[in-house]
Design an enzyme around this catalytic site. Structure first.
Site, PDB file in Angstrom:
ATOM      1  N   ARG A  37       0.820  -1.217   0.000  1.00 14.05           N
ATOM      2  CA  ARG A  37       0.000   0.000   0.000  1.00 14.05           C
ATOM      3  C   ARG A  37       0.853   1.267   0.000  1.00 14.05           C
ATOM      4  O   ARG A  37       0.334   2.342  -0.313  1.00 14.05           O
ATOM      5  CB  ARG A  37      -0.922  -0.002   1.219  1.00 14.05           C
ATOM      6  CG  ARG A  37      -2.103  -0.944   1.040  1.00 14.05           C
ATOM      7  CD  ARG A  37      -2.962  -0.989   2.271  1.00 14.05           C
ATOM      8  NE  ARG A  37      -4.277  -1.538   1.976  1.00 14.05           N
ATOM      9  CZ  ARG A  37      -5.216  -1.744   2.890  1.00 14.05           C
ATOM     10  NH1 ARG A  37      -4.974  -1.450   4.159  1.00 14.05           N
ATOM     11  NH2 ARG A  37      -6.381  -2.240   2.542  1.00 14.05           N
ATOM     12  N   LYS A 198     -16.161 -14.828   7.423  1.00 17.12           N
ATOM     13  CA  LYS A 198     -17.569 -14.522   7.650  1.00 17.12           C
ATOM     14  C   LYS A 198     -18.362 -14.405   6.361  1.00 17.12           C
ATOM     15  O   LYS A 198     -18.022 -13.612   5.483  1.00 17.12           O
ATOM     16  CB  LYS A 198     -17.685 -13.199   8.402  1.00 17.12           C
ATOM     17  CG  LYS A 198     -17.242 -13.295   9.844  1.00 17.12           C
ATOM     18  CD  LYS A 198     -17.143 -11.915  10.358  1.00 17.12           C
ATOM     19  CE  LYS A 198     -17.703 -11.723  11.736  1.00 17.12           C
ATOM     20  NZ  LYS A 198     -17.839 -10.279  11.981  1.00 17.12           N
ATOM     21  N   GLY A 346      -6.964  -8.120   1.982  1.00 15.10           N
ATOM     22  CA  GLY A 346      -5.689  -8.186   2.689  1.00 15.10           C
ATOM     23  C   GLY A 346      -5.102  -9.596   2.746  1.00 15.10           C
ATOM     24  O   GLY A 346      -3.934  -9.791   2.400  1.00 15.10           O
ATOM     25  N   GLY A 369     -12.163  -4.653   1.744  1.00  9.06           N
ATOM     26  CA  GLY A 369     -13.552  -4.202   1.861  1.00  9.06           C
ATOM     27  C   GLY A 369     -13.931  -3.259   0.731  1.00  9.06           C
ATOM     28  O   GLY A 369     -15.029  -3.347   0.160  1.00  9.06           O
TER      29      GLY A 369
HETATM   30  C1  3PG Z   1      -8.435  -1.575   5.277  1.00  7.34           C
HETATM   31  O1  3PG Z   1      -7.358  -1.951   5.755  1.00  7.34           O
HETATM   32  O2  3PG Z   1      -9.297  -2.357   4.857  1.00  7.34           O
HETATM   33  C2  3PG Z   1      -8.687  -0.106   5.140  1.00  7.34           C
HETATM   34  O3  3PG Z   1      -7.541   0.613   5.441  1.00  7.34           O
HETATM   35  C3  3PG Z   1      -9.855   0.327   5.999  1.00  7.34           C
HETATM   36  O4  3PG Z   1      -9.588   0.056   7.358  1.00  7.34           O
HETATM   37  P1  3PG Z   1     -10.799  -0.166   8.357  1.00  7.34           P
HETATM   38  O5  3PG Z   1     -11.451  -1.469   7.972  1.00  7.34           O
HETATM   39  O6  3PG Z   1     -10.212  -0.187   9.734  1.00  7.34           O
HETATM   40  O7  3PG Z   1     -11.758   0.976   8.165  1.00  7.34           O
END
Ligand code: 3PG
Ligand code: MG
Length: 393
Positions: A37, A198, A346, A369
């Protein structure tokens, strides 16, 4: 999707540009463990520096709850960015306030500074307008280079574009283009592989993908809620009982494929005794921690035939050796697929990088996400904010 471009920013020499980045990276022993990132946002920062802008980067790390928590300091991230850019990247002592304003004011044209963790301020996640104004007041222009955080309607994502000339960074624009291809014109067959813990996180995207994909291969612990909905015996495996009805509805659709066998154990540990059993016949007291070899082979065959592949979420607990084979098999299959291959999220992105296969896929998304929500809704709060941002002229 038409996003305002960097080239349209009114960049005079020394212009202050607030760049929202997603530097939410894993740390180990006080150092950045995976810098995908950070490296992927470097071209945008360099582009701005070459135009003699003064760059103020800001991002979040972990989930500190609106207070200063030193374990979530951006210091290791600033150090890594400095190495990558080959220039000093001082870390401001806070996110906003007079001391930060002093640091920013002392920047020379072509210089970079990093703000402390945005989530040290409660106004960030609360999307507080006052906090957003304080951030915007630091700069003349705004760039969103935080694709991975653009599904969050947080102050630093949606606030500054309301008042500053704004643009999408190179990485953000590229992510949106690649994921948009999956939505708009995927070549067929289009195979999605979804894993992770999940099913509740993935139902929305499964529904959206059912209209577009030919096959959805399900793995990870989320498979157990589906298997349970079909009446299978899942032993002590992880399950989300409140999702069983929804999963049963979805199973009417024969595009969704479930594991046929599982690697099970009584404990999730390196030295656990494992067995391979049919996925719907897990004995009491045992849990499934990876898809079995037959499932891996069936999934690999589907992936080999695909013209488009999206993979999000591991097939098992791949950090623990006895449960890594399913994820490895999927990673190998995705890497050798001749189609257009996209890996997001991730854990699956980390898996493909750890296995040294990242170069063999067409795109590793920096958003987990965010990529799923973009596929589900076709838009994100951060993208909408850019499109509606103050015109640059
Ligand atoms: C992530 O790592 O998915 C983004 O940086 C968002 O982080 P968060 O899920 O803590 O909002
Ligand atoms: Mg390929």
């Amino acid at each position: 999707m038409d996003l305002p471009a960097l080239e349209a920013l009114p960049l005079e020499r020394g212009a202050l540009v607030l760049v929202r980045v997603d530097y939410n990276v894993p740390l180990r022993d006080g150092k950045v463990e995976d810098d995908l990132r950070i490296t992927t946002a470097v071209p945008t920062i360099k582009w701005l520096l070459e135009r003699h802008a003064r760059v103020v980067t800001c991002g979040h790390l972990g989930r500190p709850k609106g207070t200063v928590d030193p374990q979530f300091s951006m210091a290791p991230v600033a150090a890594r960015l400095a190495e990558l850019l080959g220039v000093e990247v001082p870390l401001a002592p806070a996110v906003v306030g007079p001391d930060v304003e002093d640091v920013v004011a002392s920047l020379d044209a072509g210089g970079v500074v990093m703000l402390e963790n945005l989530r040290f301020e409660p106004g960030e996640t609360e999307n507080d307008p006052g906090f957003a104004t304080n951030l915007a007041d630091l700069a003349d222009c705004y760039v969103n280079e935080a694709f991975g955080a653009s599904h969050r309607a947080h102050a630093s994502i949606v606030g500054p574009p309301r008042v500053l000339p704004s643009a999408g960074g190179r990485l953000l624009v590229h992510e949106v283009e690649v994921l948009g291809r999956l939505l708009d014109s995927p070549r067929r067959p289009f195979v999605a592989i979804l894993g992770g813990a999940k099913v509740s996180d993935k139902l929305g995207v499964i529904r959206a993908l059912l209209d577009r994909c030919d096959t959805i291969l399900v793995g990870g612990a989320m498979a157990f809620t589906f298997l349970s909905a079909r009446g299978g015996k899942i032993g002590s495996s992880l399950v989300e009982p409140e999702m069983i009805d929804e999963c049963r509805d979805l199973l009417g659709n024969d595009r969704i494929h479930l594991p046929v066998d599982m690697v099970i154990a009584e404990r999730m540990s390196d030295d656990a005794e494992t067995r391979i059993v049919p996925a719907d016949a897990i004995p009491d007291g045992w849990s499934g921690f990876d898809v079995g070899p037959e499932t891996a082979a069936l999934y690999a065959d589907e992936i080999a035939e695909a013209a488009t592949v999206l993979w999000n979420g591991p097939m098992g607990v791949f950090e623990i050796k006895p449960f890594a084979a399913g994820t490895r098999a999927v990673a190998d299959a995705v890497a050798s697929c001749h189609g257009f291959t996209v890996v997001g999220g991730g854990d699956s992105a980390a898996a493909i990088r750890e296995l040294g296969l990242a170069d063999a896929v067409d795109h590793v998304s920096t958003g987990g996400g965010a990529s799923l929500e973009l596929l589900e809704h076709g838009d994100l709060p951060g993208l909408r904010a850019l499109r509606e941002s103050r015109p640059t002229s």
